[in-house]
Scaffold this motif. Structure first.
Motif, PDB file in Angstrom:
ATOM      1  N   HIS A   1       0.818  -1.214   0.000  1.00  0.00           N
ATOM      2  CA  HIS A   1       0.000   0.000   0.000  1.00  0.00           C
ATOM      3  C   HIS A   1       0.846   1.256   0.000  1.00  0.00           C
ATOM      4  N   THR A   2       0.242   2.342  -0.434  1.00  0.00           N
ATOM      5  CA  THR A   2       0.865   3.653  -0.401  1.00  0.00           C
ATOM      6  C   THR A   2       1.173   4.035   1.041  1.00  0.00           C
ATOM      7  N   ALA A   3       2.351   4.619   1.251  1.00  0.00           N
ATOM      8  CA  ALA A   3       2.788   4.873   2.631  1.00  0.00           C
ATOM      9  C   ALA A   3       2.768   6.348   3.020  1.00  0.00           C
ATOM     10  N   SER A   4       2.167   7.199   2.199  1.00  0.00           N
ATOM     11  CA  SER A   4       2.161   8.633   2.534  1.00  0.00           C
ATOM     12  C   SER A   4       0.981   9.019   3.412  1.00  0.00           C
ATOM     13  N   VAL A   5       1.197  10.034   4.223  1.00  0.00           N
ATOM     14  CA  VAL A   5       0.117  10.627   5.003  1.00  0.00           C
ATOM     15  C   VAL A   5      -0.395  11.834   4.209  1.00  0.00           C
ATOM     16  N   PHE A   6      -1.703  11.867   3.951  1.00  0.00           N
ATOM     17  CA  PHE A   6      -2.300  12.982   3.212  1.00  0.00           C
ATOM     18  C   PHE A   6      -2.674  14.096   4.185  1.00  0.00           C
ATOM     19  N   LEU A   7      -2.356  15.318   3.798  1.00  0.00           N
ATOM     20  CA  LEU A   7      -2.711  16.479   4.609  1.00  0.00           C
ATOM     21  C   LEU A   7      -3.831  17.231   3.900  1.00  0.00           C
ATOM     22  N   VAL A   8      -4.993  17.250   4.524  1.00  0.00           N
ATOM     23  CA  VAL A   8      -6.184  17.797   3.882  1.00  0.00           C
ATOM     24  C   VAL A   8      -6.638  19.060   4.603  1.00  0.00           C
ATOM     25  N   GLN A   9      -6.807  20.128   3.836  1.00  0.00           N
ATOM     26  CA  GLN A   9      -7.247  21.408   4.403  1.00  0.00           C
ATOM     27  C   GLN A   9      -8.722  21.329   4.790  1.00  0.00           C
TER      28      GLN A   9
ATOM     29  N   GLY B   1     -11.279  20.751   2.232  1.00  0.00           N
ATOM     30  CA  GLY B   1     -11.227  19.500   1.487  1.00  0.00           C
ATOM     31  C   GLY B   1     -10.115  19.447   0.451  1.00  0.00           C
ATOM     32  N   GLN B   2      -9.385  20.563   0.284  1.00  0.00           N
ATOM     33  CA  GLN B   2      -8.277  20.582  -0.668  1.00  0.00           C
ATOM     34  C   GLN B   2      -7.070  19.857  -0.078  1.00  0.00           C
ATOM     35  N   LEU B   3      -6.391  19.118  -0.925  1.00  0.00           N
ATOM     36  CA  LEU B   3      -5.175  18.440  -0.478  1.00  0.00           C
ATOM     37  C   LEU B   3      -4.044  19.457  -0.392  1.00  0.00           C
ATOM     38  N   GLN B   4      -3.448  19.601   0.792  1.00  0.00           N
ATOM     39  CA  GLN B   4      -2.329  20.540   0.936  1.00  0.00           C
ATOM     40  C   GLN B   4      -1.010  19.898   0.563  1.00  0.00           C
ATOM     41  N   GLY B   5      -0.871  18.623   0.865  1.00  0.00           N
ATOM     42  CA  GLY B   5       0.377  17.935   0.553  1.00  0.00           C
ATOM     43  C   GLY B   5       0.404  16.590   1.235  1.00  0.00           C
ATOM     44  N   THR B   6       1.586  16.000   1.303  1.00  0.00           N
ATOM     45  CA  THR B   6       1.721  14.692   1.940  1.00  0.00           C
ATOM     46  C   THR B   6       2.962  14.686   2.831  1.00  0.00           C
ATOM     47  N   ILE B   7       2.980  13.770   3.773  1.00  0.00           N
ATOM     48  CA  ILE B   7       4.192  13.483   4.534  1.00  0.00           C
ATOM     49  C   ILE B   7       4.625  12.092   4.082  1.00  0.00           C
ATOM     50  N   ALA B   8       5.811  11.999   3.524  1.00  0.00           N
ATOM     51  CA  ALA B   8       6.295  10.718   3.009  1.00  0.00           C
ATOM     52  C   ALA B   8       6.782   9.838   4.149  1.00  0.00           C
ATOM     53  N   TYR B   9       6.752   8.528   3.924  1.00  0.00           N
ATOM     54  CA  TYR B   9       7.278   7.599   4.922  1.00  0.00           C
ATOM     55  C   TYR B   9       8.758   7.878   5.139  1.00  0.00           C
ATOM     56  N   GLY B  10       9.164   8.009   6.375  1.00  0.00           N
ATOM     57  CA  GLY B  10      10.580   8.231   6.667  1.00  0.00           C
ATOM     58  C   GLY B  10      10.981   9.692   6.683  1.00  0.00           C
ATOM     59  N   GLU B  11      10.045  10.592   6.393  1.00  0.00           N
ATOM     60  CA  GLU B  11      10.356  12.018   6.438  1.00  0.00           C
ATOM     61  C   GLU B  11      10.701  12.397   7.890  1.00  0.00           C
ATOM     62  N   SER B  12      11.573  13.385   8.056  1.00  0.00           N
ATOM     63  CA  SER B  12      12.048  13.703   9.411  1.00  0.00           C
ATOM     64  C   SER B  12      10.913  14.244  10.282  1.00  0.00           C
ATOM     65  N   ASN B  13      11.044  14.048  11.564  1.00  0.00           N
ATOM     66  CA  ASN B  13      10.043  14.517  12.519  1.00  0.00           C
ATOM     67  C   ASN B  13       9.827  16.028  12.381  1.00  0.00           C
ATOM     68  N   ASP B  14      10.930  16.776  12.257  1.00  0.00           N
ATOM     69  CA  ASP B  14      10.819  18.235  12.166  1.00  0.00           C
ATOM     70  C   ASP B  14      10.028  18.665  10.940  1.00  0.00           C
ATOM     71  N   THR B  15      10.324  18.035   9.790  1.00  0.00           N
ATOM     72  CA  THR B  15       9.622  18.383   8.555  1.00  0.00           C
ATOM     73  C   THR B  15       8.145  18.057   8.683  1.00  0.00           C
ATOM     74  N   ALA B  16       7.857  16.892   9.259  1.00  0.00           N
ATOM     75  CA  ALA B  16       6.463  16.473   9.398  1.00  0.00           C
ATOM     76  C   ALA B  16       5.690  17.462  10.270  1.00  0.00           C
ATOM     77  N   VAL B  17       6.282  17.831  11.400  1.00  0.00           N
ATOM     78  CA  VAL B  17       5.599  18.757  12.316  1.00  0.00           C
ATOM     79  C   VAL B  17       5.425  20.120  11.659  1.00  0.00           C
ATOM     80  N   GLN B  18       6.448  20.539  10.895  1.00  0.00           N
ATOM     81  CA  GLN B  18       6.382  21.813  10.180  1.00  0.00           C
ATOM     82  C   GLN B  18       5.220  21.800   9.172  1.00  0.00           C
TER      83      GLN B  18
END
Ligand code: NI
Length: 201
Positions: A165-173, A176-193
């Motif tokens: 399965h796809t491993a990204s986390v979807f970020l939804v405004q 309902g607009q998709l703002q972006g994704t957090i990829a698997y393994g992305e750093s904690n700081d980037t994800a929180v940002q």
């Protein structure tokens, strides 16, 4: 041709092949990573009728009006899903009060095994802030497809099966607009940002 010329031609071919491979890897990786396609964008908010981990009905209305983090996976997942849920719980914890409006969902792509009861004990082991979603297999497939989420049953040698399965986390405004994704393994700081940006949108 002179030996030097032949060498040059051969090296050019090697370089050309390498560029091709890197490009192919990039494209495949991008696809595998679940970066949303134009099709997925157009169909965001596709209606669905499923169950949350308490067994209550849940629809697309749950994804509206609040900033939302959305992840697809399955409870038998050996690594990616437990890691992602663990990290999501960490991001939410780090955001604290700032993240109080964030909604987070874990949608199973393996509803055959992931009943609401299974989802409840699994998800609540990580945090009380993530809602598990399961239900009818066709509805799940339709929802996953609408988000451009790759999901495939893969038989194992012992007669069991696993799910790719796809491993990204979807970020939804909230709209309902998709703002972006957090990829698997992305750093904690980037994800929180990224979540802070979502919360500010
Ligand atoms: Ni997984």
């Amino acid at each position: 041709m002179k030996l030097g010329t032949i060498r040059l031609v051969l090296w050019s071919l090697v370089a050309f092949a390498a560029v091709g491979l890197v490009t192919a890897y990039g494209v495949l990786h991008w696809t595998d990573d679940g970066a949303p396609s134009g099709k997925a964008q157009a169909e965001l908010g596709a209606p669905f009728s499923l169950l949350d981990h308490t067994g209550e009905p849940i629809t697309e209305a749950a994804f509206a009006g609040r900033p939302t983090a959305l992840f697809f996976g399955f409870t038998h997942c050996p690594e990616v899903c437990p890691t992602t849920l663990y990290e999501m719980a960490g991001w939410i914890g780090e955001l604290g009060e700032e993240g109080k409006d964030l909604m987070a969902y874990f949608v199973t792509v393996d509803p055959e095994r992931d009943t609401p009861e299974v989802m409840q004990s699994y998800v609540t082991a990580f945090t009380d802030r993530i809602t598990g979603i399961t239900g009818d297999e066709g509805e799940i497939a339709r929802l996953a497809d609408a988000w451009g989420v790759y999901h495939k049953k893969v038989p194992l040698e012992d007669g069991d099966y696993t799910m790719d399965h796809t491993a990204s986390v979807f970020l939804v405004q909230p709209d309902g607009q998709l703002q972006g994704t957090i990829a698997y393994g992305e750093s904690n700081d980037t994800a929180v940002q990224k979540l802070r940006m979502l919360l500010g949108s």
